[in-house]
Write a protein that holds these residues in place. Structure first.
Motif, mmCIF file in Angstrom:
data_model
loop_
_atom_site.group_PDB
_atom_site.id
_atom_site.type_symbol
_atom_site.label_atom_id
_atom_site.label_comp_id
_atom_site.label_asym_id
_atom_site.label_seq_id
_atom_site.Cartn_x
_atom_site.Cartn_y
_atom_site.Cartn_z
ATOM 1 N N LYS A 119 -5.234 6.765 -0.764
ATOM 2 C CA LYS A 119 -6.454 7.232 -0.110
ATOM 3 C C LYS A 119 -6.762 6.371 1.134
ATOM 4 N N ALA A 120 -6.548 5.048 0.982
ATOM 5 C CA ALA A 120 -6.849 4.135 2.091
ATOM 6 C C ALA A 120 -6.002 4.480 3.320
ATOM 7 N N MET A 139 0.847 -1.206 0.000
ATOM 8 C CA MET A 139 0.000 0.000 0.000
ATOM 9 C C MET A 139 0.884 1.260 0.000
ATOM 10 N N LYS A 140 0.622 2.169 -0.919
ATOM 11 C CA LYS A 140 1.453 3.375 -0.991
ATOM 12 C C LYS A 140 1.167 4.295 0.193
ATOM 13 N N ILE A 141 2.213 5.009 0.633
ATOM 14 C CA ILE A 141 2.096 5.809 1.852
ATOM 15 C C ILE A 141 1.114 6.975 1.703
ATOM 16 N N ASN A 142 0.919 7.446 0.445
ATOM 17 C CA ASN A 142 -0.011 8.571 0.273
ATOM 18 C C ASN A 142 -1.317 8.148 -0.386
ATOM 19 N N PRO A 148 -5.534 7.978 10.598
ATOM 20 C CA PRO A 148 -6.086 8.684 11.769
ATOM 21 C C PRO A 148 -7.023 7.821 12.607
ATOM 22 N N ILE A 149 -7.756 6.891 11.943
ATOM 23 C CA ILE A 149 -8.674 6.011 12.692
ATOM 24 C C ILE A 149 -7.859 5.123 13.640
ATOM 25 N N ILE A 150 -6.738 4.604 13.142
ATOM 26 C CA ILE A 150 -5.878 3.737 13.972
ATOM 27 C C ILE A 150 -5.348 4.533 15.170
ATOM 28 N N VAL A 151 -4.942 5.794 14.915
ATOM 29 C CA VAL A 151 -4.415 6.630 16.008
ATOM 30 C C VAL A 151 -5.509 6.855 17.063
#
Lengths: 251, 266
Positions: free
Chosen positions: A6-7, A1-4, A13-16
């Protein structure tokens, strides 16, 4: 998965937030802190569900009404103040400092004075939101309106555009990024102002519920109301951000 | 005296800054006949760009008047909206609006002049194709290179088929080969359409190669010091650059500019 991708932008932020809730739970369990000071996340959740129909929904509706009406008045008002003053150098110089002073004044502190004039009126809350949001929208829009590169204006003159035509064709689109900065800051101040107004004026609303619940030691309900207020602020901010991404497509 | 197609008469321009007033141009008179290709060369700060900005009514002359196709305007009288559509202006920088796509930028003058955009769609595509930019028609300026943007700036000035085209060092930022290609393309457009072209450049060779006449200017304040007719025939190709007469014209103009610079140093 690329760092930028959309996913990642959505998931990160949800994980944080989940990690922070876990940390909150751990702190409550380990320190055995009193329920009246810091209830566990689960207890706040339960309070939210149990009181949703009885009080929180009504308070949320009351706060949303104040926020939306106040914000919808502040946006065109701030824009018009900026648009008119941008046309006159003297107006820019004289109005800008006043707007900055108003922007930095916590309007809820003026409630006792307003009460002297109008008594306790529900529209007072809307006035607080309008007074708090308008200057930040006006200041940012005005900054955008007055810094138009000379070359961009020259092209309009080369095409024979009148001043007003040039304003709508160049000045406004050129200022769009700053206008949206003002609108997003307005969302933040709108939530803060609405909560402060609820606390100062009373008569329902999430801010009022936070104050009443705290004084009754129903801390779980106070936290539940804070969570809903935060969600409202974030939702308003996200709506404006989505509108921005649809309008400012060239960045 | 009969007026030329474009007459600049006794024009002066003073720029006011907070502390100083700067005389950019002093008592300038120039004439351009219909269908002429005239270049204006001179050192930096001689007011070359100021002249065409005044012709396009972007800035006002402090003194004097300008006449374009029988319409006279000055510090008090603006150029009429009907007249302004006869003019096309190409800036030194691309000057594209970032909120418009490449094609929307090209179509902008037509939109402002209230033209039916559909009618000009084919012309816009053909101009875009001519500069190799058709496939980028829907891109935003931020997504294309500086050279590509400059080419878009050039065709935006031509989209409404102006009678008079004013070009302010339009190819300054482009590489040599693109510049040569666009210069040859410009000559072709000039011959095909009979457009009157006023071309600002600091490149003497470019001025001699393209123009029928060259105005040479000096600076501080800007004044015309020579009006040189370039008699190199109608057929202008890059092959001319090697010819003796071409070199002589270049030397004559360079000497004039060189004398000015030397005089300033002394």
């Amino acid at each position: 998965m690329k760092i930028n991708s959309k996913a990642v932008n959505i998931c990160a932020p949800i994980i944080v937030i989940i990690l922070l809730i876990i940390l909150w739970q751990i702190i409550c369990t380990v320190t055995n802190i009193s329920f009246h000071v810091l209830p566990k996340p689960g207890e706040v959740g339960t309070a939210l569900v149990e009181n949703f129909r009885g009080t929180i929904l009504l308070d949320t509706m009351a706060s949303v009404k104040v926020m939306l009406i106040g914000y919808c008045i502040a946006v065109p008002l701030g824009f018009v103040i900026a648009a008119i003053s941008s046309q006159f150098t003297l107006a820019v110089r004289s109005i800008m400092p006043v707007l900055i002073i108003l922007m930095l004044t916590p309007m809820a502190t003026l409630v006792p004075i307003f009460k002297l004039f109008w008594g306790v009126d529900p529209t007072l809350k809307i006035l607080i939101v309008v007074l708090q949001c308008t200057p930040v929208i006006a200041v940012n829009s005005l900054s955008g309106f007055i810094y138009v590169p000379e070359a961009k204006k020259e092209l309009m003159r080369a095409l024979g555009c009148r001043k007003w035509e040039s304003f709508f064709r160049v000045t406004v689109p050129n200022a769009m990024p700053q206008i949206f900065t003002g609108l997003k800051l307005g969302c933040i101040l709108c939530t803060i102002a609405a909560m402060s107004a609820d606390i100062s004026v009373g008569q329902g609303g999430l801010g009022y519920r936070i104050q009443v619940a705290s004084s009754l030691s129903a801390t779980d309900l106070a936290y539940a109301a804070i969570v809903v207020a935060a969600i409202l602020g974030v939702a308003l901010y996200m709506i404006v951000s989505v509108i921005e991404s649809r309008i400012v497509t060239w960045k | 005296m009969e007026k030329s197609y474009i007459s600049i008469e006794n024009v002066s321009k003073v720029f006011q800054t907070r502390k100083h007033s700067i005389a950019a141009l002093k008592d300038i008179s120039m004439r351009f006949e219909k269908g002429e290709f005239v270049s204006i060369v001179g050192p930096s700060g001689c007011g070359k760009s100021t002249i065409i900005r005044m012709v396009d009514d972007i800035i006002k002359p402090t003194e004097g008047s300008i006449t374009v196709d029988g319409f006279t305007y000055d510090n008090n009288v603006p150029l009429s909206s009907e007249q302004i559509q006869k003019l096309g202006f190409i800036f030194q920088i691309p000057n594209l609006y970032p909120w418009f796509t490449v094609k929307e930028n090209v179509m902008l003058p037509l939109k402002i002049y209230g033209k039916d955009l559909k009618e000009y769609d084919e012309r816009a595509n053909s101009l875009l194709d001519g500069v190799g930019m058709l496939e980028y028609a829907n891109a935003y300026p931020a997504e294309i290179s500086g050279g590509m943007s400059q080419r878009i700036g050039v065709i935006r000035g031509m989209i409404h088929s102006p009678d008079i085209l004013m070009m302010d060092e339009p190819y300054g930022a482009l590489d040599e080969s693109t510049r040569e290609t666009l210069n040859m393309e410009l000559l072709k457009i000039w011959k095909d359409t009979g457009t009157t072209i006023i071309f600002i450049t600091h490149n003497v060779e470019e001025a001699v190669l393209l123009s029928e006449r060259v105005y040479v200017m000096e600076s501080h304040p800007g004044r015309v010091i020579a009006d040189i007719k370039i008699d190199l025939g109608e057929e202008r190709t890059l092959d001319l650059i090697g010819e003796e007469r071409f070199g002589e014209y270049c030397t004559e103009i360079e000497n004039l500019i060189g004398k000015i610079e030397l005089a300033k140093i002394k």
